[in-house]
Scaffold this active site. Structure first.
Site, PDB file in Angstrom:
ATOM      1  CG  HIS A 149      -0.093   6.903   5.544  1.00 24.17           C
ATOM      2  ND1 HIS A 149       0.913   7.357   6.364  1.00 24.17           N
ATOM      3  CD2 HIS A 149       0.198   5.605   5.294  1.00 24.17           C
ATOM      4  CE1 HIS A 149       1.776   6.379   6.595  1.00 24.17           C
ATOM      5  NE2 HIS A 149       1.369   5.300   5.965  1.00 24.17           N
ATOM      6  N   GLY A 170       0.834  -1.192   0.000  1.00 20.39           N
ATOM      7  CA  GLY A 170       0.000   0.000   0.000  1.00 20.39           C
ATOM      8  C   GLY A 170       0.871   1.244   0.000  1.00 20.39           C
ATOM      9  CB  CYS A 215       4.766   2.426   7.706  1.00 17.31           C
ATOM     10  SG  CYS A 215       4.281   3.944   6.865  1.00 17.31           S
ATOM     11  CG  LEU A 216       6.485   1.420   1.710  1.00 19.26           C
ATOM     12  CD1 LEU A 216       5.860   1.742   0.360  1.00 19.26           C
ATOM     13  CD2 LEU A 216       7.663   0.473   1.557  1.00 19.26           C
ATOM     14  CG  HIS A 260      -0.947   1.182   7.175  1.00 18.06           C
ATOM     15  ND1 HIS A 260      -0.043   0.715   8.095  1.00 18.06           N
ATOM     16  CD2 HIS A 260      -0.265   2.076   6.414  1.00 18.06           C
ATOM     17  CE1 HIS A 260       1.124   1.306   7.908  1.00 18.06           C
ATOM     18  NE2 HIS A 260       1.019   2.133   6.890  1.00 18.06           N
ATOM     19  CD  GLU A 261      -1.157   2.413   2.627  1.00 15.70           C
ATOM     20  OE1 GLU A 261      -0.735   3.581   2.532  1.00 15.70           O
ATOM     21  OE2 GLU A 261      -0.441   1.461   2.973  1.00 15.70           O
ATOM     22  CD  GLN A 321       3.097   5.962   2.845  1.00 15.92           C
ATOM     23  OE1 GLN A 321       2.216   5.357   2.276  1.00 15.92           O
ATOM     24  NE2 GLN A 321       4.073   5.364   3.507  1.00 15.92           N
TER      25      GLN A 321
END
Ligand code: NI
Length: 166
Positions: free
Chosen positions: A136, A47, A90-91, A132-133, A52
């Protein structure tokens, strides 16, 4: 297409509230989604949210189990009372994983890449990625969803601990 730079925790872009997208089918949005797809594939993640990659827009990519989908202006709502706990990464927080509790099932809706309303229900990893996304887009990390910050760890250490337990 181009690989996009991923903002890491500490960058203010990750703390803001993202703005809705009026025209998901606009040429610049098509380009952005294409670049995000390439960036997500390169990163090995499942994701990626627009903030991000330094775009404060209500847009994220998520893997639905079969393919990577783009969702604009998403709305994610819990379905039922059941909650589930699983490890997340998480990236924007490279090298770490944490144990996160979330609603087990969700209903999702939004606009696809053509600007067409889409919706569905998800559970398991897909439900987790959606939540999660979506977080953000409101400036929130999975860390804020952890019941116990003691269950945060470096990937290598967690893998070592798993090995020694097996
Ligand atoms: Ni993330």
């Amino acid at each position: 297409m181009a690989l996009l730079k991923i903002a890491r925790m500490g960058h203010p872009i990750l703390l803001g509230t993202a703005a809705p997208v009026a025209r998901p089918d606009a040429p610049e949005m098509r380009r952005l989604v294409a670049d995000m797809r390439e960036t997500l594939a390169d990163s090995g993640g499942i994701g990626l949210a627009a903030p991000q990659i330094h775009q404060p827009l209500r847009l994220f990519l998520w893997h639905d189990g079969a393919a990577v989908q783009a969702l604009f202006n998403p709305v994610i709502e819990p379905l039922g009372e059941e909650r589930a706990t699983a490890w997340e990464g998480c990236l924007s927080i490279p090298g770490l994983r944490g144990l996160v509790e979330r609603p087990a099932r969700v209903r999702w809706s939004g606009l696809d890449e053509a600007g067409v309303p889409v919706s569905g229900e998800a559970e398991g990893i897909a439900a987790r990625v959606l939540q999660h996304e979506n977080d953000h887009l409101d400036g929130m990390f999975y860390l804020s969803r952890m019941p116990d910050l003691g269950r945060l760890g470096f990937v290598e250490e967690l893998a070592r601990a798993m090995e020694s337990r097996a």
